[in-house]
Design a protein around this motif. Sequence first.
Motif, short mmCIF file in Angstrom:
data_model
loop_
_atom_site.label_atom_id
_atom_site.label_comp_id
_atom_site.label_asym_id
_atom_site.label_seq_id
_atom_site.Cartn_x
_atom_site.Cartn_y
_atom_site.Cartn_z
N GLU A 45 -0.07 1.07 47.47
CA GLU A 45 -0.33 1.31 48.89
C GLU A 45 -1.72 1.95 48.94
OE1 GLU A 45 3.34 3.69 50.44
OE2 GLU A 45 3.14 3.89 48.26
N PHE A 46 -2.64 1.37 49.67
CA PHE A 46 -3.99 1.93 49.71
C PHE A 46 -4.02 3.23 50.51
CE2 PHE A 46 -4.70 -2.38 48.34
CZ PHE A 46 -5.63 -2.19 47.33
N VAL A 47 -3.07 3.41 51.39
CA VAL A 47 -2.78 4.73 51.98
C VAL A 47 -1.29 4.95 51.79
CG1 VAL A 47 -2.89 6.22 54.00
CG2 VAL A 47 -4.59 4.41 53.72
N GLN A 48 -0.94 5.92 50.96
CA GLN A 48 0.47 6.17 50.68
C GLN A 48 1.12 6.87 51.86
OE1 GLN A 48 0.24 8.37 46.93
NE2 GLN A 48 0.71 6.49 45.81
N GLY A 49 2.17 6.25 52.41
CA GLY A 49 2.83 6.79 53.58
C GLY A 49 3.83 7.87 53.25
N ASP A 50 4.96 7.49 52.68
CA ASP A 50 6.02 8.44 52.35
C ASP A 50 5.56 9.47 51.31
OD1 ASP A 50 9.08 8.83 52.76
OD2 ASP A 50 8.83 8.95 50.59
N ASP A 105 0.65 -3.34 49.04
CA ASP A 105 1.73 -2.98 49.96
C ASP A 105 1.11 -2.52 51.28
OD1 ASP A 105 3.70 -1.75 51.46
OD2 ASP A 105 4.73 -0.89 49.74
N GLU A 106 1.16 -3.39 52.27
CA GLU A 106 0.56 -3.12 53.58
C GLU A 106 1.64 -2.89 54.64
OE1 GLU A 106 -2.62 -2.88 54.55
OE2 GLU A 106 -3.56 -3.27 52.60
#
Length: 384
Positions: free
Chosen positions: A178-183, A211-212
């Motif tokens: 994920e290029f910006v990790q959410g969780d 993973d977008e």
Amino acid sequence: MNNLLKTYKFSNFKVVKGNGCYLYTSDRRKLLDFSAGVAVNSLGYNHPVVRKSLQDQVKTGITHLSGSQMHEFKTKLSKLLSENSNKGDVFFSNSGAESIEAALKIARNYGSKKGKDEIIAMTSSFHGRTIGALSVGSNKKYKSDIGPVPGKVKFCKFNDVSHLKKLVNKKTVAIIIEFVQGDGGINICSKNFAKAIKEICINKKVLLIGDEIQGGIGRTGKIFAYKHYGVNPDIITSAKGLGSGIPIGATIVKKYISKMISTGFHGSTFGGGMLQTRVSYNVLKSINKKAFLNKVKINGKFLSNLLKKMHNDHKDKIVDTRCLGLMAGIEFKTNEIALKTFTKMANNGLITTLIQGNIIRITPPLIINKKELNNGLDIISKSL
């Protein structure tokens, strides 16, 4: 009392309707939504594009068809997704976790013909709660008390180039990120780390799975987060904001990989249905406009500046704030401070998400304006 399986800590209020960036409860409270159903309701609530798409589909008398049956919006949406990503072929499913399952299955199928079966995932990663998706997620809590999950996965320290280089070997089939990790806490990939991934994938012939699911569909100010980094994933997963509240997942696979997939290899009963694809096509068209994405960038910078100011005002409580577009996180010094703040914010009329114990995640509808962002930050400051 209810009969719901207690997989969530349920809210103590009941939502009865929504409009724009607001939700309304059964006890007549108006709540500003800084969560958007965890980055799902990209166009907010009661948006005319979503409403008209649903109404138009109901008029046809059809909501579901078999996955093998063709229809207008299945082809339109797959074309639009392909043209605006890696020019690949699309498999439709129902959720982000399912899009990940398809991506892993396709990657392993590709690697099996080349003697490659190891996947490198990232620390602080999250890709879903199904068994396969859990195998590439790093949170041990999600994997506890369920027995073994699929193996042959190595975890690289996020943004650590030297560690990544040590993990890659001749058995590595794919890197998933994920290029910006959410969780994981709104951890933003560095340009240097993305560059290293790109070089490894090209030189070692390793697949890149982007993973977008949470960071895509305009959330970071670009239609996909990977477009900030000059990389081009071989497989892309999408969901959440793609349907703006209607369940849909998509796995986009470059043609040199997709040509190896045979009939019957994979499937999804509800994937690519008429209702889902019609809504998603119109949602994606609405978001994938220069003016819309520029507004997300502008409002994202505005949000980032508000968060930085709040951090300076509350350094005794806040460790850091991180933001890219309309995807942000506030990291608190302790879990206790985070929970107290989160609870007070909810009581003061602001919905957010508490993750990792000490981080409040902010993912408002993409249609939010500066006044609403300012009002939300005022509530956070008041709560602090």
